[in-house]
Motif scaffolding. Structure first.
Motif, PDB file in Angstrom:
ATOM      1  N   SER A 238       0.838  -1.199   0.000  1.00 21.61           N
ATOM      2  CA  SER A 238       0.000   0.000   0.000  1.00 21.61           C
ATOM      3  C   SER A 238       0.869   1.243   0.000  1.00 21.61           C
ATOM      4  CB  SER A 238      -0.924   0.012   1.220  1.00 21.61           C
ATOM      5  OG  SER A 238      -0.173   0.290   2.399  1.00 21.61           O
ATOM      6  N   SER A 239       0.291   2.371  -0.376  1.00 19.42           N
ATOM      7  CA  SER A 239       1.032   3.630  -0.350  1.00 19.42           C
ATOM      8  C   SER A 239       1.465   3.966   1.072  1.00 19.42           C
ATOM      9  CB  SER A 239       0.170   4.753  -0.934  1.00 19.42           C
ATOM     10  OG  SER A 239      -1.081   4.827  -0.273  1.00 19.42           O
ATOM     11  N   THR A 240       0.639   3.652   2.058  1.00 18.06           N
ATOM     12  CA  THR A 240       1.012   3.886   3.460  1.00 18.06           C
ATOM     13  C   THR A 240       2.228   3.046   3.845  1.00 18.06           C
ATOM     14  OG1 THR A 240      -1.279   4.387   4.050  1.00 18.06           O
ATOM     15  CG2 THR A 240       0.196   3.758   5.848  1.00 18.06           C
ATOM     16  N   GLN A 241       2.244   1.808   3.387  1.00 14.76           N
ATOM     17  CA  GLN A 241       3.388   0.943   3.682  1.00 14.76           C
ATOM     18  C   GLN A 241       4.652   1.427   2.984  1.00 14.76           C
ATOM     19  OE1 GLN A 241       1.570  -2.768   2.443  1.00 14.76           O
ATOM     20  NE2 GLN A 241       1.175  -3.382   4.571  1.00 14.76           N
ATOM     21  N   LEU A 242       4.523   1.901   1.744  1.00 18.32           N
ATOM     22  CA  LEU A 242       5.700   2.420   1.046  1.00 18.32           C
ATOM     23  C   LEU A 242       6.260   3.638   1.769  1.00 18.32           C
ATOM     24  CD1 LEU A 242       7.611   2.069  -1.320  1.00 18.32           C
ATOM     25  CD2 LEU A 242       6.063   3.462  -2.714  1.00 18.32           C
TER      26      LEU A 242
ATOM     27  N   GLY B  20      -4.010   3.567  -4.507  1.00 14.64           N
ATOM     28  CA  GLY B  20      -3.082   3.563  -3.381  1.00 14.64           C
ATOM     29  C   GLY B  20      -2.367   2.246  -3.193  1.00 14.64           C
ATOM     30  N   VAL B  21      -2.182   1.467  -4.278  1.00 14.19           N
ATOM     31  CA  VAL B  21      -1.516   0.164  -4.204  1.00 14.19           C
ATOM     32  C   VAL B  21      -0.401   0.111  -5.240  1.00 14.19           C
ATOM     33  CG1 VAL B  21      -1.799  -2.337  -4.482  1.00 14.19           C
ATOM     34  CG2 VAL B  21      -3.590  -0.991  -3.361  1.00 14.19           C
ATOM     35  N   LEU B  22       0.732  -0.466  -4.864  1.00 13.76           N
ATOM     36  CA  LEU B  22       1.816  -0.766  -5.792  1.00 13.76           C
ATOM     37  C   LEU B  22       2.144  -2.244  -5.658  1.00 13.76           C
ATOM     38  CD1 LEU B  22       2.690   2.060  -4.029  1.00 13.76           C
ATOM     39  CD2 LEU B  22       4.148   2.261  -6.042  1.00 13.76           C
ATOM     40  N   ARG B  23       2.945  -2.741  -6.593  1.00 17.28           N
ATOM     41  CA  ARG B  23       3.412  -4.121  -6.521  1.00 17.28           C
ATOM     42  C   ARG B  23       4.901  -4.172  -6.826  1.00 17.28           C
ATOM     43  NH1 ARG B  23      -1.267  -7.914  -9.361  1.00 17.28           N
ATOM     44  NH2 ARG B  23      -3.082  -6.840  -8.438  1.00 17.28           N
ATOM     45  N   SER B  24       5.588  -5.045  -6.121  1.00 16.73           N
ATOM     46  CA  SER B  24       6.977  -5.342  -6.469  1.00 16.73           C
ATOM     47  C   SER B  24       6.993  -6.589  -7.338  1.00 16.73           C
ATOM     48  CB  SER B  24       7.825  -5.553  -5.208  1.00 16.73           C
ATOM     49  OG  SER B  24       7.316  -6.632  -4.441  1.00 16.73           O
ATOM     50  N   THR B  25       7.969  -6.684  -8.211  1.00 16.14           N
ATOM     51  CA  THR B  25       8.056  -7.806  -9.146  1.00 16.14           C
ATOM     52  C   THR B  25       9.320  -8.617  -8.874  1.00 16.14           C
ATOM     53  OG1 THR B  25       9.376  -6.774 -10.896  1.00 16.14           O
ATOM     54  CG2 THR B  25       7.026  -6.240 -10.844  1.00 16.14           C
ATOM     55  N   HIS B  26       9.342  -9.863  -9.349  1.00 17.70           N
ATOM     56  CA  HIS B  26      10.530 -10.670  -9.078  1.00 17.70           C
ATOM     57  C   HIS B  26      11.688 -10.331 -10.016  1.00 17.70           C
ATOM     58  CE1 HIS B  26       8.473 -13.454 -12.010  1.00 17.70           C
ATOM     59  NE2 HIS B  26       9.705 -13.510 -12.481  1.00 17.70           N
TER      60      HIS B  26
END
Length: 569
Positions: free
Chosen positions: A64-68, A372-378
């Motif tokens: 989440s944006s808050t977590q980032l 408000g969401v992002l994703r990390s990729t491998h």
């Protein structure tokens, strides 16, 4: 995105206080190094080359944006202003002090982040296709299933001290963008001819010193049986996996020593026992998880295609924007939206690195141009999953200003690399200076786009954290006389048609790698048919022509005479 309950938050806070006490006792001399080591590893803490490194879990890549922003605070207040995203979809902080770590974990717990089971001989962070739930070809959204597995695996009392680490990946796409075949267990959502949802179960994958691709244990397992079947696999491994030899402790060794059918027989027997004694409904767990999943409230209407840049944009800007749309965005299953990749690669950026200021800005952009969401990729990038088409011009301008709009996703310079000698105690060679040199040399986007899909992966040691075995081109760092040399492998792939690359020839010194890559790729352009992808050309003509081009025919003949006939099989 899954919303933590009060119970979830309480667990994180209790875990922080437990580790705070363990760290205090270690620093005061009440706990020995030997006693503290498994405790810190189960909390993601490594003692690296220069400073303690903390690996923070990003379960199946959702952030989440808050977590980032929480990660940005850690980078700013406790590290050197940046974090490093990894091939496990996690993030690492490399410059902490041991005394700080409990405070860092307490800060992260307040935004629903932790480092539980990001190291140690346990079930590690569950990884997933970064496009999960975003593309139309999936048989089901795998994200809820990832959360089901995460909850089952977290602090599982039976599997906290396995023979070795254990990694699970999940995909619902026939393209397998989660690299499930290089994991201890790969789960692929499928449907049987009657339309019933289930899983294809693969087991025994893993890279490192003895690389193996996972093999199919079951073509179809009903979805309701998932947790019981995973329990059966882990029990067989926990009871029979080797604990006397670190290099032979992974499940891939057990599967190969027993044979796949014998291993399956033990798993099926244990599964039958679980069914008789105390079965667990994975579908019921999925229902409970789904109740706490917040899904995007997509808007109808808007443009049907990406708008052009505002009036007044230069020809150069329009060209850059067009390239970005083509290479850094992906079609979305929801009309009116696009997936946007954010490359964390470049001449002045180690693959996967992001500064605290960039994290804060990307958190703002995720809220402004999405949900408000992002994703990390491998492959060590980020993505914004739900960008309205109308927002694309403004988003491109913002990312361009950040230096995060380079249109090279899926090209040679969208490489992955481990931290190498710059940070890691296990590394034999430096990877980050080499990655920088490659970025600087191959800086012509027209040339990169002409080369097409070329996946370059650079590992600094045989542990293969950068997956060099399954790179179209894999570089393995080795140490020779105190200097970094690199062994070149060709032909690997981590997709549905996964294969391990093969060594091309003798290692080359660091200062010759870029030149060697340049010669190799120009030879590919000479040999390809029409727009044939690099990997297809390698498969069609084989390694020998590449080997002869780089090393000469005499070397190739000597190598063929010296190698046993089965070595290339």
């Amino acid at each position: 995105m899954y919303q933590y309950s009060e119970w979830d938050q309480a667990l994180l806070r209790e875990r922080v206080e437990q580790f705070r006490d363990q760290t205090h006792r270690f620093l005061s001399g009440q706990l020995s190094d030997e006693a503290y080591r498994p405790l810190r590893l189960m909390n993601g803490l490594y003692l690296q080359r220069h400073a303690p490194m903390l690996r923070v879990a990003i379960p199946y890549g959702l952030l989440s944006s808050t977590q980032l922003r929480g990660l940005a605070r850690v980078a700013r207040d406790h590290d050197r202003g940046f974090g490093h995203f990894t091939t496990r979809q996690n993030i690492q902080f490399n410059w902490l002090t041991l005394e700080q770590v409990p405070e860092v974990l307490a800060s992260l717990a307040e935004v629903g982040l932790h480092a539980i089971q990001t190291s140690g001989n346990c079930i590690r962070n569950v990884t997933c296709d970064p496009l999960a739930g975003l593309t139309p070809e999936e048989v089901d959204d795998p994200l809820a299933w990832c959360e089901v597995v995460r909850q089952w695996a977290t602090l599982h009392p039976e599997f906290s001290y396995l023979p070795r680490k254990f990694k699970i990946a999940v995909t619902a796409s026939p393209q397998d963008r989660a690299a499930t075949r290089i994991h201890d267990v790969g789960l692929q959502l499928v449907r049987d001819p009657a339309g019933t949802l289930g899983f294809r179960i693969r087991v025994g994958g893993g890279l490192g010193r003895d690389p193996h691709l996972a093999r199919t244990l079951r073509d179809f397992l009903p979805a309701d049986d998932l947790l019981d079947y995973l329990t059966a696999i882990l029990r067989v491994y926990n009871l029979n996996g080797r604990r006397d030899n670190l290099y032979k402790a992974r499940i891939k060794v057990l599967v190969n020593s027993l044979g796949l059918q014998a291993f399956k027989g033990q798993v099926e027997s244990e599964w039958a026992h679980i069914h008789r004694e105390q079965p667990v409904s994975a579908l019921e767990a999925h229902r409970r998880v789904s109740e706490r999943l917040v899904t995007p409230a997509y808007r109808e209407g808007g443009p049907s295609r990406p708008p052009a840049l505002p009036a007044g944009a230069s020809t150069e800007q329009a060209t850059a924007y067009g390239r970005w749309l083509k290479f850094n965005t992906h079609e979305h299953r929801q009309s009116g939206y696009r997936v946007v990749f954010i490359p964390l690669k470049g001449p002045e950026r180690a693959p996967g690195d992001l500064t605290d200021q960039e994290m804060d800005t990307l958190a703002d952009l995720a809220e402004r141009h999405g949900f408000g969401v992002l994703r990390s990729t491998h492959d060590q990038n980020l993505l914004l999953p739900d960008v309205p088409l109308a927002d694309l011009p403004a988003l491109w301008q913002a990312l361009e200003a950040l230096g995060l709009a380079h249109a090279h996703i899926g090209t040679l310079t969208d490489m992955i690399a481990c931290p190498g000698l710059d940070y890691c105690n296990l590394a034999n060679a430096a990877t980050l200076p080499l990655a920088r040199d490659i970025q600087r040399h191959f800086d012509d986007l027209d040339y990169l786009h002409d080369l097409g899909d070329v996946q370059l992966k650079i590992s600094g040691c045989m542990n293969a954290c950068a997956h060099h075995h399954v790179g179209h081109i894999g570089l393995l760092g080795v140490e020779k006389h105190g200097a970094s040399w690199y062994q070149i492998q060709l032909g690997g792939s981590s997709g549905e048609q996964a294969r391990l690359g093969k060594v091309l020839g003798p290692a080359v010194p660091a200062d010759k790698v870029v030149e060697t890559l340049d010669r190799l790729l120009r030879f590919y352009l000479d040999q390809r048919q029409s727009d044939e992808p690099f990997l297809d050309t390698v498969q069609r003509i084989g390694l020998k022509p590449f080997k002869e081009h780089l090393y000469g025919p005499d070397h190739s003949r000597r190598a063929d005479r010296a190698r046993p006939a089965a070595a290339d099989a």
